[in-house]
Design a protein around this motif. Structure first.
Motif, short mmCIF file in Angstrom:
data_model
loop_
_atom_site.label_atom_id
_atom_site.label_comp_id
_atom_site.label_asym_id
_atom_site.label_seq_id
_atom_site.Cartn_x
_atom_site.Cartn_y
_atom_site.Cartn_z
N PHE A 1 7.85 -9.73 26.06
CA PHE A 1 6.82 -10.57 25.44
C PHE A 1 5.40 -10.12 25.77
CE2 PHE A 1 9.54 -14.66 24.74
CZ PHE A 1 10.07 -14.10 23.59
N VAL B 1 3.23 -6.85 22.91
CA VAL B 1 2.28 -6.96 21.80
C VAL B 1 0.85 -7.16 22.32
CG1 VAL B 1 2.64 -9.46 21.43
CG2 VAL B 1 1.88 -8.01 19.54
N GLY B 2 0.72 -7.91 23.40
CA GLY B 2 -0.60 -8.12 23.99
C GLY B 2 -1.18 -6.83 24.56
N SER C 1 -2.33 -4.65 21.77
CA SER C 1 -3.55 -5.25 21.24
C SER C 1 -4.75 -4.97 22.15
CB SER C 1 -3.27 -6.75 21.07
OG SER C 1 -4.42 -7.44 20.83
N THR C 2 -4.54 -5.05 23.45
CA THR C 2 -5.61 -4.76 24.40
C THR C 2 -6.01 -3.28 24.34
OG1 THR C 2 -5.06 -6.58 25.87
CG2 THR C 2 -6.17 -4.70 26.89
N LEU D 1 -8.37 -3.01 21.56
CA LEU D 1 -9.70 -3.54 21.88
C LEU D 1 -10.49 -2.60 22.78
CD1 LEU D 1 -8.69 -7.26 22.36
CD2 LEU D 1 -10.27 -6.41 20.63
N GLU E 1 9.59 -3.81 13.81
CA GLU E 1 9.35 -4.89 12.86
C GLU E 1 8.55 -6.03 13.51
OE1 GLU E 1 12.92 -6.78 11.47
OE2 GLU E 1 11.84 -8.07 10.05
N VAL E 2 8.95 -6.41 14.72
CA VAL E 2 8.31 -7.57 15.34
C VAL E 2 6.87 -7.27 15.78
CG1 VAL E 2 9.23 -7.19 17.69
CG2 VAL E 2 8.66 -9.50 16.93
N LEU F 1 4.79 -6.97 12.46
CA LEU F 1 4.55 -8.28 11.83
C LEU F 1 3.39 -9.00 12.53
CD1 LEU F 1 5.27 -10.60 9.91
CD2 LEU F 1 7.00 -11.36 11.57
N GLN F 2 3.35 -8.91 13.85
CA GLN F 2 2.27 -9.58 14.57
C GLN F 2 0.92 -8.94 14.29
OE1 GLN F 2 3.64 -11.43 18.59
NE2 GLN F 2 5.09 -9.82 18.14
N LEU G 1 -0.10 -10.13 10.75
CA LEU G 1 -0.59 -11.51 10.71
C LEU G 1 -1.99 -11.63 11.31
CD1 LEU G 1 2.68 -13.43 11.65
CD2 LEU G 1 1.54 -13.42 9.42
N ALA G 2 -2.27 -10.78 12.29
CA ALA G 2 -3.59 -10.81 12.93
C ALA G 2 -4.58 -9.91 12.20
CB ALA G 2 -3.46 -10.38 14.39
N SER H 1 -4.82 -6.86 12.50
CA SER H 1 -5.37 -6.05 13.59
C SER H 1 -4.53 -4.80 13.78
CB SER H 1 -5.33 -6.83 14.92
OG SER H 1 -6.08 -8.00 14.84
N THR I 1 -8.94 -10.33 25.85
CA THR I 1 -7.72 -10.02 26.62
C THR I 1 -7.64 -10.84 27.90
OG1 THR I 1 -8.70 -8.35 28.05
CG2 THR I 1 -8.06 -7.63 25.86
N GLU J 1 -1.81 -15.47 25.75
CA GLU J 1 -0.86 -14.95 26.74
C GLU J 1 -1.16 -15.53 28.13
OE1 GLU J 1 -0.44 -10.66 26.80
OE2 GLU J 1 0.81 -10.70 28.58
N LEU K 1 -3.92 -16.59 14.09
CA LEU K 1 -2.89 -15.73 14.67
C LEU K 1 -3.43 -14.47 15.34
CD1 LEU K 1 -0.03 -16.26 12.04
CD2 LEU K 1 -0.53 -17.52 14.14
N HIS K 2 -4.64 -14.54 15.88
CA HIS K 2 -5.09 -13.46 16.76
C HIS K 2 -4.44 -13.67 18.13
CE1 HIS K 2 -8.92 -12.24 14.34
NE2 HIS K 2 -7.83 -11.58 13.97
N PHE L 1 -0.48 -15.37 21.51
CA PHE L 1 0.57 -14.51 22.07
C PHE L 1 1.38 -15.21 23.18
CE2 PHE L 1 -1.31 -10.08 20.87
CZ PHE L 1 -0.81 -10.22 19.59
N LEU M 1 11.61 -14.55 14.09
CA LEU M 1 12.06 -13.17 14.23
C LEU M 1 12.29 -12.81 15.70
CD1 LEU M 1 12.63 -10.32 13.13
CD2 LEU M 1 10.17 -9.88 13.17
N VAL N 1 -9.51 -13.84 9.96
CA VAL N 1 -8.24 -14.27 9.36
C VAL N 1 -8.31 -15.78 9.14
CG1 VAL N 1 -6.81 -12.41 10.34
CG2 VAL N 1 -7.21 -14.52 11.66
#
Lengths: 301, 301
Positions: free
Chosen positions: A67, A70-71, A74-75, A78, A95-96, A99-100, A103-104, A106, B12, B37, B61-62, B67, B99, B142
């Motif tokens: 989990f 994804v963060g 994303s970091t 950034l 895929e997961v 998808l995130q 949606l963002a 980003s 972050t 997160e 959803l950012h 997260f 998902l 978004v």
């Protein structure tokens, strides 16, 4: 090899305990293994430079192992990362994550390369001139792989005094480190062993989490220097281990013994246990060289 | 109302700062607003009982706002939660959570009810006999909503001495608290105001993050007791705020002033600023009643 335990507890992140994540430093690589929620903060705490991480290995898609991924991705974005990032993990991981990002809205400005794993047999998934990484198929509730990190045999080291004494041209030194015999300035063949000694012993590390007791992995991890094998439960909870497809400390030690590893690290403890020493005591009845993983602990070997 | 700031920084998670998450306690509810997160660890730190959270509102959803959601849902499952959980957030939130559960083969044993938001107009999304929650359409990169939490007008309180003096049958007391006039035992109509006084003043709280300066929200949040409005930047970085669709402290204060709110809370600070007081100073030039959000701070109003 230098192994930093960022988190070694099962289930949920808590104030003082973190879910699974480790960093293995070897031959210039910083391999991140699993990435539970909060891993990016643990990386900061232990001063791991984000830019040095280029390969992330995810054992399975349970939250306490992924989990935080994804963060982290994303970091990296950034922080305007530019280097490619390779992610190895079960099918579905692309895929997961995608998808995130969708949606963002980003998308990463660096290249994100997914290597989705589906094989049930051990396979070579990474290789360069110094290191190999192989999967270790495990047996858990969902598709799961452990990972075996193996340094390649290092170059032989020159015995400088002997080389000079043997009157060998400098141009041949490289061939000597590669193990070849060479002809000296006087036209005489010099045996490699006469002027070199073996390089550093290549090290190996096996990460096996999560899994129930699975003897099939023994041939894959045989003689590994260090084995991290999950021990979510003690033998008294063996029935829960069996039902949830986890291992006990005793079972982890049995695998370590059969595989003749150098050292066993226990981890992925259920948060029901307050004192971790009971895990070590149980494992030591089967296999002597046992150590406890703990968040923040560093092992060098 | 009691508002606990679990995290109020942008971008972050770091060792000492957390991404957006808040808990609003009102009329027996524990509303969780956003879930970056690490939120579940922050909830533990601040001793918020997980089982009291039944409604989660996600602005957008950012990653720094959601997260942590999948991990929290997963932890609720591990703690064998049984109560329904309602999640309000942008379209797509159901797909991404589902998902992840599918890939982990970990379905919740409690009912997870998604309320996906798509409207660009303010709408009532939750209501019971004591509280209403409305969306506040924001303008970010978004689709994003703020949330307005409004207590309903409380029942009128009986002036017991006056009620007894007026010889009113006990059966009518309920009607009195509802504001009706009643007929007493002697057949005389008693005016409600003569024997009751107003109940507690209903409180309201508006959460607006993330958004660029958007004057359209003023009529929706007018006269709100407390407004949390993002102030990612200072006026000197107004050009970055504009480009990234965020607000400056000055803009947040302008909205607060135009909406005549009771108090403005600043937050969602860019981590580039070391001293948060500069945000307060800038905002106070426009609007006096300003306070800084800080992780762990509690506001009661």
């Amino acid at each position: 090899m230098k192994l930093t335990i960022l988190g070694c507890y099962s289930a949920t992140p808590r104030i003082l305990t973190n879910p699974t994540a480790q960093v293995l430093e070897t031959k210039g690589h910083m391999f991140l293994i699993d990435c539970g929620e909060g891993t990016q903060v643990q990386l900061r705490k232990h001063k791991v430079k984000f830019s040095r991480i280029k390969h992330i290995f995810i054992s399975h898609l349970h939250g306490d192992h992924f989990f935080g991924l994804v963060g982290l991705i994303s970091t990296f974005r950034l922080l305007t990362r530019e280097a490619d990032l390779h992610i190895y993990g079960p099918e579905g991981i692309k895929e997961v994550i995608t998808l995130q990002m969708k949606l963002a809205d980003s998308w990463t400005n660096y290249k994100l390369i997914f290597h989705e794993l589906t094989s049930k047999k051990s396979e070579l998934i990474f290789e360069d001139d110094k290191v190999e990484v192989h999967t270790i198929p495990l047996n858990h509730r969902v598709y799961t792989n452990g990972f075996l990190f193996k340094e390649k045999k290092g170059k032989r080291k020159l015995n400088i005094a002997a080389v000079e004494e043997a009157n060998i041209n400098v141009a041949y030194y490289r061939k000597l480190t590669q193990g070849f015999d060479v002809v000296n300035e006087d036209g005489i063949t010099i045996k490699n062993e006469a002027v070199t000694r073996p390089g550093d012993k290549p090290k190996s590390y096996a990460f096996c989490s999560d899994t129930m007791y699975k003897e099939d992995i023994v041939p894959i991890i045989e003689n590994t220097d260090v084995l991290y094998h999950e021990s979510t439960f003690l033998d008294t909870q063996a029935h829960i281990a069996l039902r949830t497809k986890h291992s006990t400390a005793k079972e982890a030690a049995t695998i370590a013994k059969k595989a003749n590893v150098g050292k066993l690290l226990l981890g992925h403890y259920s948060t029901r246990y307050k004192d971790l020493n009971v895990f070590k005591t149980e494992a030591r009845e089967v296999f002597e060289a046992v150590e406890l993983s703990e968040d923040g602990k560093v092992f060098e070997f």
